[in-house]
Design a protein around this motif. Structure first.
Motif, PDB file in Angstrom:
ATOM      1  N   THR A  21      37.590  41.818  41.301  1.00  0.00           N
ATOM      2  CA  THR A  21      37.867  39.522  40.323  1.00  0.00           C
ATOM      3  C   THR A  21      37.910  39.312  38.983  1.00  0.00           C
ATOM      4  O   THR A  21      37.236  39.683  39.024  1.00  0.00           O
ATOM      5  CB  THR A  21      36.888  39.063  41.736  1.00  0.00           C
ATOM      6  N   HIS A  23      37.515  35.809  39.015  1.00  0.00           N
ATOM      7  CA  HIS A  23      36.746  34.347  39.357  1.00  0.00           C
ATOM      8  C   HIS A  23      35.590  34.057  39.900  1.00  0.00           C
ATOM      9  O   HIS A  23      35.630  33.210  40.691  1.00  0.00           O
ATOM     10  CB  HIS A  23      38.269  33.759  40.012  1.00  0.00           C
ATOM     11  N   LYS A  25      34.591  35.915  42.891  1.00  0.00           N
ATOM     12  CA  LYS A  25      34.434  35.199  43.955  1.00  0.00           C
ATOM     13  C   LYS A  25      33.293  36.984  44.927  1.00  0.00           C
ATOM     14  O   LYS A  25      32.489  36.046  46.197  1.00  0.00           O
ATOM     15  CB  LYS A  25      35.920  36.288  44.547  1.00  0.00           C
ATOM     16  N   GLU A  43      30.971  43.209  41.144  1.00  0.00           N
ATOM     17  CA  GLU A  43      32.503  42.792  40.803  1.00  0.00           C
ATOM     18  C   GLU A  43      32.798  43.723  39.845  1.00  0.00           C
ATOM     19  O   GLU A  43      31.614  43.898  38.455  1.00  0.00           O
ATOM     20  CB  GLU A  43      32.078  41.905  40.121  1.00  0.00           C
ATOM     21  N   SER A  89      40.789  39.741  47.120  1.00  0.00           N
ATOM     22  CA  SER A  89      40.965  39.169  47.734  1.00  0.00           C
ATOM     23  C   SER A  89      42.527  38.342  47.063  1.00  0.00           C
ATOM     24  O   SER A  89      42.668  38.658  46.137  1.00  0.00           O
ATOM     25  CB  SER A  89      40.207  38.310  48.189  1.00  0.00           C
ATOM     26  N   GLU A 107      43.944  32.386  53.018  1.00  0.00           N
ATOM     27  CA  GLU A 107      43.778  34.304  51.987  1.00  0.00           C
ATOM     28  C   GLU A 107      43.564  35.041  52.196  1.00  0.00           C
ATOM     29  O   GLU A 107      43.475  35.088  54.388  1.00  0.00           O
ATOM     30  CB  GLU A 107      41.697  33.756  52.095  1.00  0.00           C
ATOM     31  N   ALA A 203      39.367  30.052  42.339  1.00  0.00           N
ATOM     32  CA  ALA A 203      37.814  30.340  42.993  1.00  0.00           C
ATOM     33  C   ALA A 203      36.347  29.503  42.433  1.00  0.00           C
ATOM     34  O   ALA A 203      36.125  28.971  43.027  1.00  0.00           O
ATOM     35  CB  ALA A 203      37.487  31.601  44.430  1.00  0.00           C
ATOM     36  N   MET A 210      35.943  28.965  47.944  1.00  0.00           N
ATOM     37  CA  MET A 210      35.030  29.902  47.932  1.00  0.00           C
ATOM     38  C   MET A 210      35.047  29.561  49.044  1.00  0.00           C
ATOM     39  O   MET A 210      34.059  30.473  49.888  1.00  0.00           O
ATOM     40  CB  MET A 210      33.928  29.280  46.880  1.00  0.00           C
ATOM     41  N   ILE A 213      36.344  31.520  51.740  1.00  0.00           N
ATOM     42  CA  ILE A 213      36.853  32.957  51.738  1.00  0.00           C
ATOM     43  C   ILE A 213      35.366  33.508  52.229  1.00  0.00           C
ATOM     44  O   ILE A 213      35.591  34.607  52.345  1.00  0.00           O
ATOM     45  CB  ILE A 213      36.693  33.719  49.542  1.00  0.00           C
TER      46      ILE A 213
END
Length: 292
Positions: A21, A23, A25, A43, A89, A107, A203, A210, A213
């Motif tokens: 990701t 962003h 997440k 991440e 995602s 999503e 997100a 968020m 998700i």
């Protein structure tokens, strides 16, 4: 006797999932995976904007599902064979398919399990979104729009209204001062005297997204915590549905779901269940014969 799915010790306890990701997440995804699976998450930051941006500078490569899978493939390829579990995602926004005039957030969460040898993806459709856009020609109009979409907790994107003008483009606008400055600058470059404003759906700039998700992550973690009643493999859950719920009036089959089929990601074992909401017949309003 009906066989029931098994709740066993997590097959992922003590493992680490890699989430691709750009962003942030993991804010939404990490907690349910720890709570339900006792698995940690790290991440892997990659420039996923190369696969597409909400603002259109880069067209999305393939559909949302293909994009989510490609993100997983990226991290597995770059991090090597020691990484066993990859997650990613992808989201898309537009009119709700069942509720007129209501926007929705769709999503997708994709999972690759190298240890057990399977792929799994799940989706979640939610009206819980502030997705919106508008052309404005005054600060007053802009302030009204901003108030309606939960600004400044939810950020905005601004650019000149004539879409052929690529610059200036302001993303992640989340303060009053930045909002006014972006509006004035975009107005200078607009031949129409209007500014295009839209919700920033990335997100990390959109708490509502968020949250959705996170709801999907909880569903995925629940499924990975559920084991096949036949082979005890993780990932047991709904794999398809059968439509044809009968009309309560004329008994014709409708397009509503009648049965839910649950299955294993590894073996061929399946079980058939009625709807989760226990609905056994459809209202005539859903019938093509009674309500053509």
């Amino acid at each position: 006797m009906e066989e029931h799915p098994l709740k066993m010790r997590s097959a992922y306890a003590g493992s680490c999932f890699v989430l691709t990701t750009k962003h942030a997440k993991s804010i939404a995804v990490a907690s349910p995976f720890w709570d339900k699976l006792k698995a940690s998450m790290v991440e892997y930051p990659m420039d996923t904007d190369l696969l597409g941006t909400f603002t259109g500078e880069v067209e999305r490569a393939g559909n949302a599902l293909e994009c989510a899978r490609l993100k997983c493939d990226w991290s597995l390829k770059r991090l090597g064979e020691k990484v066993e579990f990859a997650l990613a995602s992808e989201g898309s926004f537009g009119p709700h398919p069942f509720i007129p005039f209501v926007p929705c957030d769709h999503e997708i969460l994709y999972f690759i399990d190298r240890r057990h040898g399977f792929h799994l993806h799940m989706s979640h459709l939610s009206p819980k979104t502030n997705y919106c856009m508008k052309a404005v020609d005054s600060l007053e109009d802009l302030q009204t729009f901003a108030g309606a979409i939960q600004f400044p907790s939810h950020a905005l994107i601004l650019r000149p209204n004539d879409r052929d003008t690529k610059a200036p483009l302001f993303k992640g606008v989340d303060s009053q001062a930045a909002l006014e400055e972006a509006f004035k600058e975009c107005l200078k470059h607009s031949s129409e005297g209007k500014v295009w404003v839209e919700t920033d759906m990335r997100a990390m700039f959109n708490p509502s997204r968020m949250e959705v998700i996170g709801e999907l992550a909880a569903k995925m973690a629940d499924r990975l915590a559920t084991h096949c009643p036949k082979c005890s493999f993780p990932g047991w859950g709904k794999i398809r549905v059968e439509k044809g719920l009968k009309c309560s009036s004329c008994r014709s089959e409708t397009d509503l779901v009648k049965l839910e089929i649950f299955g294993c990601v590894k073996c061929d074992f399946e079980t058939i269940h009625g709807r989760a909401d226990r609905l056994t017949q459809a209202e005539p309003m859903h019938c093509g014969y009674c309500n053509p």
